[in-house]
Design an enzyme around this catalytic site. Structure first.
Site, PDB file in Angstrom:
ATOM      1  N   ARG A  59       0.632  -4.217  46.369  1.00  0.00           N
ATOM      2  CA  ARG A  59       0.454  -4.397  44.941  1.00  0.00           C
ATOM      3  C   ARG A  59       0.827  -5.799  44.453  1.00  0.00           C
ATOM      4  O   ARG A  59       0.033  -6.483  43.818  1.00  0.00           O
ATOM      5  CB  ARG A  59       1.360  -3.390  44.248  1.00  0.00           C
ATOM      6  CG  ARG A  59       0.912  -2.863  42.964  1.00  0.00           C
ATOM      7  CD  ARG A  59       1.758  -1.638  42.692  1.00  0.00           C
ATOM      8  NE  ARG A  59       1.851  -0.809  43.890  1.00  0.00           N
ATOM      9  CZ  ARG A  59       0.963   0.112  44.220  1.00  0.00           C
ATOM     10  NH1 ARG A  59      -0.060   0.332  43.451  1.00  0.00           N
ATOM     11  NH2 ARG A  59       1.096   0.813  45.328  1.00  0.00           N
ATOM     12  N   THR A  60       2.047  -6.215  44.767  1.00  0.00           N
ATOM     13  CA  THR A  60       2.527  -7.489  44.219  1.00  0.00           C
ATOM     14  C   THR A  60       1.687  -8.653  44.742  1.00  0.00           C
ATOM     15  O   THR A  60       1.296  -9.544  43.987  1.00  0.00           O
ATOM     16  CB  THR A  60       4.014  -7.696  44.565  1.00  0.00           C
ATOM     17  OG1 THR A  60       4.738  -6.541  44.147  1.00  0.00           O
ATOM     18  CG2 THR A  60       4.577  -8.907  43.869  1.00  0.00           C
ATOM     19  N   LYS A  88       8.737 -17.786  64.954  1.00  0.00           N
ATOM     20  CA  LYS A  88       9.205 -18.772  65.945  1.00  0.00           C
ATOM     21  C   LYS A  88      10.621 -19.220  65.631  1.00  0.00           C
ATOM     22  O   LYS A  88      11.145 -20.115  66.286  1.00  0.00           O
ATOM     23  CB  LYS A  88       8.284 -20.001  65.915  1.00  0.00           C
ATOM     24  CG  LYS A  88       6.835 -19.710  66.241  1.00  0.00           C
ATOM     25  CD  LYS A  88       6.018 -20.999  66.063  1.00  0.00           C
ATOM     26  CE  LYS A  88       4.535 -20.683  66.044  1.00  0.00           C
ATOM     27  NZ  LYS A  88       3.762 -21.786  65.476  1.00  0.00           N
ATOM     28  N   ARG A 109       8.211 -13.405  48.879  1.00  0.00           N
ATOM     29  CA  ARG A 109       8.895 -12.122  49.038  1.00  0.00           C
ATOM     30  C   ARG A 109       9.556 -12.137  50.412  1.00  0.00           C
ATOM     31  O   ARG A 109       8.921 -12.509  51.402  1.00  0.00           O
ATOM     32  CB  ARG A 109       7.935 -10.939  48.949  1.00  0.00           C
ATOM     33  CG  ARG A 109       8.636  -9.649  49.397  1.00  0.00           C
ATOM     34  CD  ARG A 109       7.823  -8.422  49.179  1.00  0.00           C
ATOM     35  NE  ARG A 109       7.787  -8.078  47.768  1.00  0.00           N
ATOM     36  CZ  ARG A 109       7.306  -6.921  47.315  1.00  0.00           C
ATOM     37  NH1 ARG A 109       6.843  -6.024  48.164  1.00  0.00           N
ATOM     38  NH2 ARG A 109       7.291  -6.661  46.037  1.00  0.00           N
ATOM     39  N   HIS A 137      13.496  -8.451  41.307  1.00  0.00           N
ATOM     40  CA  HIS A 137      12.029  -8.493  41.348  1.00  0.00           C
ATOM     41  C   HIS A 137      11.574  -8.827  39.924  1.00  0.00           C
ATOM     42  O   HIS A 137      11.072  -7.984  39.197  1.00  0.00           O
ATOM     43  CB  HIS A 137      11.513  -7.115  41.782  1.00  0.00           C
ATOM     44  CG  HIS A 137      10.048  -7.086  42.139  1.00  0.00           C
ATOM     45  ND1 HIS A 137       9.201  -8.154  41.930  1.00  0.00           N
ATOM     46  CD2 HIS A 137       9.297  -6.113  42.696  1.00  0.00           C
ATOM     47  CE1 HIS A 137       7.993  -7.828  42.339  1.00  0.00           C
ATOM     48  NE2 HIS A 137       8.019  -6.600  42.804  1.00  0.00           N
TER      49      HIS A 137
END
Lengths: 314, 139
Positions: A59-60, A88, A109, A137
């Site tokens: 969604r985000t 890595k 995120r 958030h």
């Protein structure tokens, strides 16, 4: 200088980063965009957004990418840590510093709390926190506030019930912090003992603008007093112990029967995705606004991107 | 017990009895090279017992972290055998790299070359919060 102009070049890491006046200007713009999205189709023409998703999101991420594309800009990025240099062993700071050489704006995120602050310290372009572990958030909060404003017509003197995982639920922490800045918010914090809100969130309420709170285990005992019921999912990914997750995941399930005592003008919100904390039968109830929230999220992100890029018109 | 007065340096007085050694480690004093006297359990008219640290020929030390350990201590700056400045320690607003954040979900647990920063939340409760994850601690 106008409030939107003030936002040019800024970061959004947590809800308190923008004042109430700046939020209001953003919501006004988001409302205008929602009314006529076509008028904003060239706002970010020639600009590039980097979406760095070290943790899965549907969604985000899609909401940010849609927002940028609808503004006429373009989006690059990755949607899991394994497809980035993090696999890595590259640091967050180095990844973000490098991406800042390509893009005009970075959205991040990451599962670790405070990762967005590390990103902002390393970045030469604005950074938006799209979720840092169980911490904050803030763009979901902008979405929530815009939805409340559109549905209830105001953001002050509201009784807000937050139900479910209040410990790891970052959307809850951010919403409480943001709503505490508005006059006279009354919070009903409904959770199992193990998933109560952290002490720093309680401090946000106590430092708020006349905010009050009640902690309770009972949804049924609080629902008839609420203007807003904000349901949350118990998130498997936040638990170190699977047994705890299984024991707590179905603590609260909202169904048509439980909705009966609620006020006729109460609204039910949820940041989505839901699992089974809201029964599908509630979707038909006009008080359920969680799918409207998702749409509002795209509009408010369009407003936010425009403002941080310095392209927003008051 | 007699310890000679110093000509130039710092005398940290009224340290809580028994915490002098910890105070030395918080100050980052190099005991291999710096001239230091640590007096433990000295007589104190105010507190009964106290610790005292005397550091010779060193005036530039980071006192912020010492305030965390003992905000009741006083720091006397000595130049040419004279007391030139007296500072009462207070809880620092910002503490860098004294302790590590214990929240396993905090970004400081994975990001290399990151400073561990704590900010004072409330001087009454002596609570600090991690700048990154907001986890609270008392030192």
């Amino acid at each position: 200088m106008g409030e939107l102009e003030n936002l040019k070049g800024r970061n959004l890491l947590e809800p308190g980063d923008f004042t109430v006046a700046e939020q209001k200007a953003l919501f006004d713009l988001a409302d205008k965009i929602a009314d006529s999205p076509g008028a904003y189709q060239d706002t970010a023409k020639g600009r590039l957004l980097a979406a760095l998703f070290f943790e899965p999101s549907t969604r985000t991420r899609l909401s940010f990418e849609s927002a940028m594309l609808r503004l006429g800009g373009q989006a690059i990025g990755f949607s899991e840590a394994q497809s980035s240099s993090a696999a890595k062993g590259e640091s967050i700071a180095d990844t973000v510093r490098t991406v800042g050489c390509y893009a005009d704006l970075t959205v991040i995120r990451h599962p670790k709390e405070g990762s967005c602050r590390v990103a902002a310290q390393a970045s030469d372009v604005p950074v938006i926190n799209a979720g840092d572990g169980g911490h904050h958030h803030p763009t979901q909060t902008l979405t929530d506030l815009m939805t409340i404003r559109r549905e209830k017509g105001r953001l002050d003197r509201l009784r807000v019930g937050l139900c479910g995982d209040l410990k790891f639920g970052r959307t809850v922490h951010s919403l409480i912090k943001a709503m505490s800045a508005y006059d006279g918010t009354g919070f009903y914090l409904i959770s199992p003992e193990e998933l109560r809100v952290p002490s720093y969130v309680i401090r946000d309420i106590e430092a708020g603008n006349g905010s009050t709170y009640v902690e309770t285990r009972s949804l049924g005992g609080a629902i008839d007093r609420l203007d807003i019921l904000y349901m949350t999912r118990v998130q498997r990914e936040r638990f170190f112990n699977e047994e705890d997750y299984i024991r707590l995941k179905d603590s609260y399930i909202l169904d048509a029967m439980k909705m009966r005592p609620a006020r006729a003008d109460m609204i039910v919100m949820h940041p989505l995705p839901r699992v089974n904390e809201i029964a599908a039968e509630v979707d038909k109830d006009p008080r359920a606004v969680y799918f409207k929230q998702a749409k509002n999220g795209m509009y408010v992100r369009m407003a936010l991107i425009s403002a941080l890029l310095g392209e927003a018109q008051e | 017990m007699e310890v000679n007065e110093i000509e130039n340096g710092i005398v940290i007085d009224h340290i809580k009895a028994g915490t002098g050694l910890k105070a030395l480690s918080y100050l980052g004093i190099d005991t291999r090279t710096d001239t230091v006297a640590l007096i433990m359990n000295a007589q104190s008219s105010k507190h009964g017992r106290k610790d005292i640290i005397k550091i010779e020929n060193l005036l530039d030390i980071d006192l912020a972290s010492l305030g965390l350990l003992d905000c009741g201590a006083t720091v006397n700056y000595i130049e040419g055998g004279e007391l030139v400045k007296k500072v009462k320690l207070a809880l620092p607003e910002r503490v860098t790299d004294v302790i590590k954040c214990k929240n396993p979900r905090c970004v400081t647990s994975v990001e290399p070359a990151i400073q561990h920063v704590f900010l004072l939340v409330d001087p009454e409760t002596e609570e600090y919060r991690c700048e990154y994850c907001d986890e609270t601690v008392r030192f």
